[in-house]
Design a protein around this motif. Structure first.
Motif, PDB file in Angstrom:
ATOM      1  N   GLY A 193      10.566-117.160  -0.389  1.00 31.05           N
ATOM      2  CA  GLY A 193       9.223-117.197  -0.956  1.00 31.05           C
ATOM      3  C   GLY A 193       9.236-116.882  -2.430  1.00 31.05           C
ATOM      4  N   ILE A 194       8.403-117.582  -3.182  1.00 29.80           N
ATOM      5  CA  ILE A 194       8.263-117.285  -4.608  1.00 29.80           C
ATOM      6  C   ILE A 194       6.792-117.109  -4.957  1.00 29.80           C
ATOM      7  CG2 ILE A 194      10.347-118.573  -5.228  1.00 29.80           C
ATOM      8  CD1 ILE A 194       8.443-120.751  -6.422  1.00 29.80           C
ATOM      9  N   LEU A 195       6.553-116.249  -5.914  1.00 27.64           N
ATOM     10  CA  LEU A 195       5.259-116.118  -6.580  1.00 27.64           C
ATOM     11  C   LEU A 195       5.474-116.663  -7.977  1.00 27.64           C
ATOM     12  CD1 LEU A 195       2.506-114.782  -5.717  1.00 27.64           C
ATOM     13  CD2 LEU A 195       3.198-112.840  -7.130  1.00 27.64           C
ATOM     14  N   ALA A 196       4.668-117.625  -8.380  1.00 26.37           N
ATOM     15  CA  ALA A 196       4.934-118.327  -9.638  1.00 26.37           C
ATOM     16  C   ALA A 196       3.676-118.468 -10.477  1.00 26.37           C
ATOM     17  CB  ALA A 196       5.519-119.715  -9.354  1.00 26.37           C
ATOM     18  N   ALA A 197       3.857-118.390 -11.786  1.00 28.80           N
ATOM     19  CA  ALA A 197       2.760-118.646 -12.723  1.00 28.80           C
ATOM     20  C   ALA A 197       2.591-120.151 -12.841  1.00 28.80           C
ATOM     21  CB  ALA A 197       3.058-118.007 -14.073  1.00 28.80           C
ATOM     22  N   ALA A 198       2.109-120.726 -11.756  1.00 29.31           N
ATOM     23  CA  ALA A 198       1.967-122.183 -11.654  1.00 29.31           C
ATOM     24  C   ALA A 198       0.659-122.476 -10.932  1.00 29.31           C
ATOM     25  CB  ALA A 198       3.136-122.785 -10.887  1.00 29.31           C
ATOM     26  N   PRO A 199      -0.313-123.074 -11.577  1.00 33.51           N
ATOM     27  CA  PRO A 199      -1.578-123.403 -10.902  1.00 33.51           C
ATOM     28  C   PRO A 199      -1.318-124.252  -9.668  1.00 33.51           C
ATOM     29  CG  PRO A 199      -1.768-123.750 -13.273  1.00 33.51           C
ATOM     30  CD  PRO A 199      -0.315-123.497 -12.986  1.00 33.51           C
ATOM     31  N   PRO A 200      -2.059-124.020  -8.580  1.00 34.49           N
ATOM     32  CA  PRO A 200      -1.860-124.799  -7.358  1.00 34.49           C
ATOM     33  C   PRO A 200      -1.955-126.298  -7.618  1.00 34.49           C
ATOM     34  CG  PRO A 200      -3.331-122.949  -6.952  1.00 34.49           C
ATOM     35  CD  PRO A 200      -3.113-123.002  -8.429  1.00 34.49           C
ATOM     36  N   SER A 201      -1.117-127.047  -6.935  1.00 30.29           N
ATOM     37  CA  SER A 201      -1.074-128.501  -7.088  1.00 30.29           C
ATOM     38  C   SER A 201      -2.000-129.203  -6.111  1.00 30.29           C
ATOM     39  CB  SER A 201       0.361-128.998  -6.869  1.00 30.29           C
ATOM     40  OG  SER A 201       1.277-128.283  -7.659  1.00 30.29           O
ATOM     41  N   PRO A 247      13.226-128.173  -7.832  1.00 33.88           N
ATOM     42  CA  PRO A 247      13.557-129.527  -7.359  1.00 33.88           C
ATOM     43  C   PRO A 247      13.506-129.655  -5.833  1.00 33.88           C
ATOM     44  CG  PRO A 247      15.072-128.875  -9.083  1.00 33.88           C
ATOM     45  CD  PRO A 247      14.279-127.652  -8.730  1.00 33.88           C
ATOM     46  N   GLU A 248      13.923-128.598  -5.122  1.00 32.84           N
ATOM     47  CA  GLU A 248      13.889-128.686  -3.663  1.00 32.84           C
ATOM     48  C   GLU A 248      12.451-128.683  -3.149  1.00 32.84           C
ATOM     49  OE1 GLU A 248      15.217-129.296   0.108  1.00 32.84           O
ATOM     50  OE2 GLU A 248      16.352-129.425  -1.779  1.00 32.84           O
ATOM     51  N   LEU A 249      11.597-127.875  -3.747  1.00 34.77           N
ATOM     52  CA  LEU A 249      10.182-127.916  -3.382  1.00 34.77           C
ATOM     53  C   LEU A 249       9.599-129.300  -3.661  1.00 34.77           C
ATOM     54  CD1 LEU A 249       9.008-124.445  -4.750  1.00 34.77           C
ATOM     55  CD2 LEU A 249       8.807-125.189  -2.370  1.00 34.77           C
ATOM     56  N   ALA A 250       9.919-129.851  -4.812  1.00 38.41           N
ATOM     57  CA  ALA A 250       9.399-131.178  -5.169  1.00 38.41           C
ATOM     58  C   ALA A 250       9.879-132.240  -4.194  1.00 38.41           C
ATOM     59  CB  ALA A 250       9.813-131.530  -6.602  1.00 38.41           C
ATOM     60  N   THR A 251      11.117-132.123  -3.717  1.00 38.75           N
ATOM     61  CA  THR A 251      11.657-133.092  -2.755  1.00 38.75           C
ATOM     62  C   THR A 251      10.923-133.002  -1.427  1.00 38.75           C
ATOM     63  OG1 THR A 251      13.862-133.077  -3.760  1.00 38.75           O
ATOM     64  CG2 THR A 251      13.720-133.716  -1.438  1.00 38.75           C
ATOM     65  N   GLY A 257       2.363-140.786  -6.012  1.00 40.72           N
ATOM     66  CA  GLY A 257       1.147-140.481  -6.759  1.00 40.72           C
ATOM     67  C   GLY A 257       0.780-139.011  -6.829  1.00 40.72           C
ATOM     68  N   TRP A 258       1.620-138.135  -6.281  1.00 40.88           N
ATOM     69  CA  TRP A 258       1.323-136.700  -6.280  1.00 40.88           C
ATOM     70  C   TRP A 258       2.513-135.961  -6.874  1.00 40.88           C
ATOM     71  CZ3 TRP A 258       3.495-132.228  -4.224  1.00 40.88           C
ATOM     72  CH2 TRP A 258       2.664-131.099  -4.170  1.00 40.88           C
ATOM     73  N   SER A 259       2.262-134.939  -7.662  1.00 41.06           N
ATOM     74  CA  SER A 259       3.358-134.185  -8.261  1.00 41.06           C
ATOM     75  C   SER A 259       3.120-132.696  -8.098  1.00 41.06           C
ATOM     76  CB  SER A 259       3.513-134.544  -9.741  1.00 41.06           C
ATOM     77  OG  SER A 259       2.325-134.246 -10.459  1.00 41.06           O
TER      78      SER A 259
END
Length: 414
Positions: A193-201, A247-251, A257-259
């Protein structure tokens, strides 16, 4: 120096279960002492669950703990299920006739209750050591501990509540034969699990079954994401630098059309997957609640919600017992809680088994998973069953002033 004290309820553990129990007891005029081995700072920063059933939200509002929850909690209609290159929305609000889910981190609930107990002059005792419970099968069980200044306390109680988690001392203090069942299932994978300064996609939580393994996209705030990857049960976290995680999450989440939005990783941890139930949830005048009595894998988002349900029932029962001398609800407490525990354990096991890839999984098992998922997204009846249990299928009733008997207050014991 040893100080001898007296209270009505001794509470071991200042996680959400112990803190909420202390707060609810105070609303019914029952005194308690709550002790915790960790520091206040640790309890207020420890990252845990964040998905609340609508029944949990309604209970917290009803007992005066809803202000910040209402202001900062993220209300959601449902979830997304993703598999086989498809993403499907499960609208729980429509499927259940109005129930929803809310994202509000466990750390924030802990902060809210600690603030409320401190304002009431009943702050928990943090950083205690040598905690022990004894005389559990007598009318005057004893809670003993050493406070942060080195003073020993021996507290005589009417009852003791074990809210100290899976690894705590209370369940282990029950003598042999006191528990009739210890049911456990370990799973051959864990969550990174990660907590990230990344707005939800995305606007909803995504549960993703992928051939590489399960992934979950959640959030804590509009600016902070909470994401998970299935990894081997014995995984070394050092094998997952940030440049491998994203990259693994993105895969696993990939769709045309979604990133996926990435950002700096703020925290990183690995959580093992386990199901565990101890029964009964009482021995003499010791009552177990939350993770001290049961553990579920996080897939079904049930751990925190079960803890809230346990102590809501326990507070009502103990107020009746101590204030009114009525033992009917304490006698029914374990059976009442275990009905919900096993239903939630089943949901968590089922979702875990359906969405994760086992190390030795073959094509037969994979096709069974996909068949379950396709049925879930195509059958309103199947979807409604998931929605009902996920959002909290039965209201939480904290109303110690009534004289309802156990069968009417808690239909599960009828």
């Amino acid at each position: 120096m040893t100080v001898h004290e007296r209270t009505q309820v001794g509470i071991v553990g200042a996680g959400p279960a112990g803190l909420l129990l202390s707060h609810l007891l105070s609303l019914g005029g029952v005194d308690s002492v709550c002790v915790e081995t960790r520091s206040r700072a640790y309890c207020e920063s420890r990252q845990r669950a964040g998905m609340l059933e609508s029944t949990t939200v309604e209970l917290l509002r009803a007992v005066g703990l809803g202000d910040r929850l209402d202001a900062e909690g993220l209300e959601h209609d449902g979830i997304y299920l993703q598999f086989d290159g498809e993403r499907h929305h499960m609208n729980f609000r429509e499927l259940t006739g109005g129930r929803w889910i809310t994202i509000y981190a466990q750390t924030e609930i802990v902060k809210d209750i600690i603030a409320a107990r401190t304002a009431a002059g009943a702050a928990p005792q943090f950083e205690v050591s040598n905690t022990a419970v004894s005389a559990l099968d007598t009318a005057r069980p004893v809670l003993s501990y050493t406070d942060a200044r080195g003073m020993r306390h021996v507290v005589t109680c009417d009852v003791i509540a074990g809210c100290d988690g899976f690894h705590g001392i209370t369940r282990r203090s029950i003598p042999g034969g006191g528990l009739t069942m210890l049911a456990e299932r370990s799973y051959p994978y864990a969550w990174l699990g990660i907590l990230a300064a990344a707005p939800p996609s995305t606007d909803e939580v995504i549960y993703c079954r992928h051939d590489n393994g399960f992934a979950l996209h959640s959030m804590r705030t509009p600016e902070i994401g909470r994401l998970y990857l299935q990894v081997p049960a014995d995984e070394d976290i050092s094998r997952w630098p940030d440049e491998r995680i994203w990259p693994e999450l993105a895969t696993r989440f990939a769709l045309p059309g979604w990133s996926l939005t990435s950002g700096p990783v703020l925290q990183k941890s690995i959580t093992p997957m386990r199901s565990f139930v101890a029964a009964p949830m009482r021995f003499g005048n010791l009552f177990l609640a939350g993770d001290a009595a049961h553990i579920v894998p996080p897939t079904g988002a049930k751990g925190l919600n079960l803890a809230v349900a346990d102590v809501t029932a326990l507070a009502t029962a103990l107020i009746r017992l101590i204030r009114d001398g009525d033992a009917e609800l304490t006698a029914a407490y374990s059976d009442h809680c275990l009905e919900r525990v096993w239903r939630s354990t089943h949901l968590s096991w089922w979702m875990t088994s359906m969405l994760h890839i086992a190390p030795d999984q073959d094509q037969f098992e994979s096709e069974l998973q996909l068949a379950q998922l396709r049925h879930l997204v195509s059958s309103r009846t199947a979807a409604a069953s998931l929605a009902e249990t996920y959002t909290g299928y039965r209201p939480l009733r904290f109303d110690p002033s009534t004289r309802l008997d156990a069968a009417r207050l808690w239909p599960s014991v009828a």
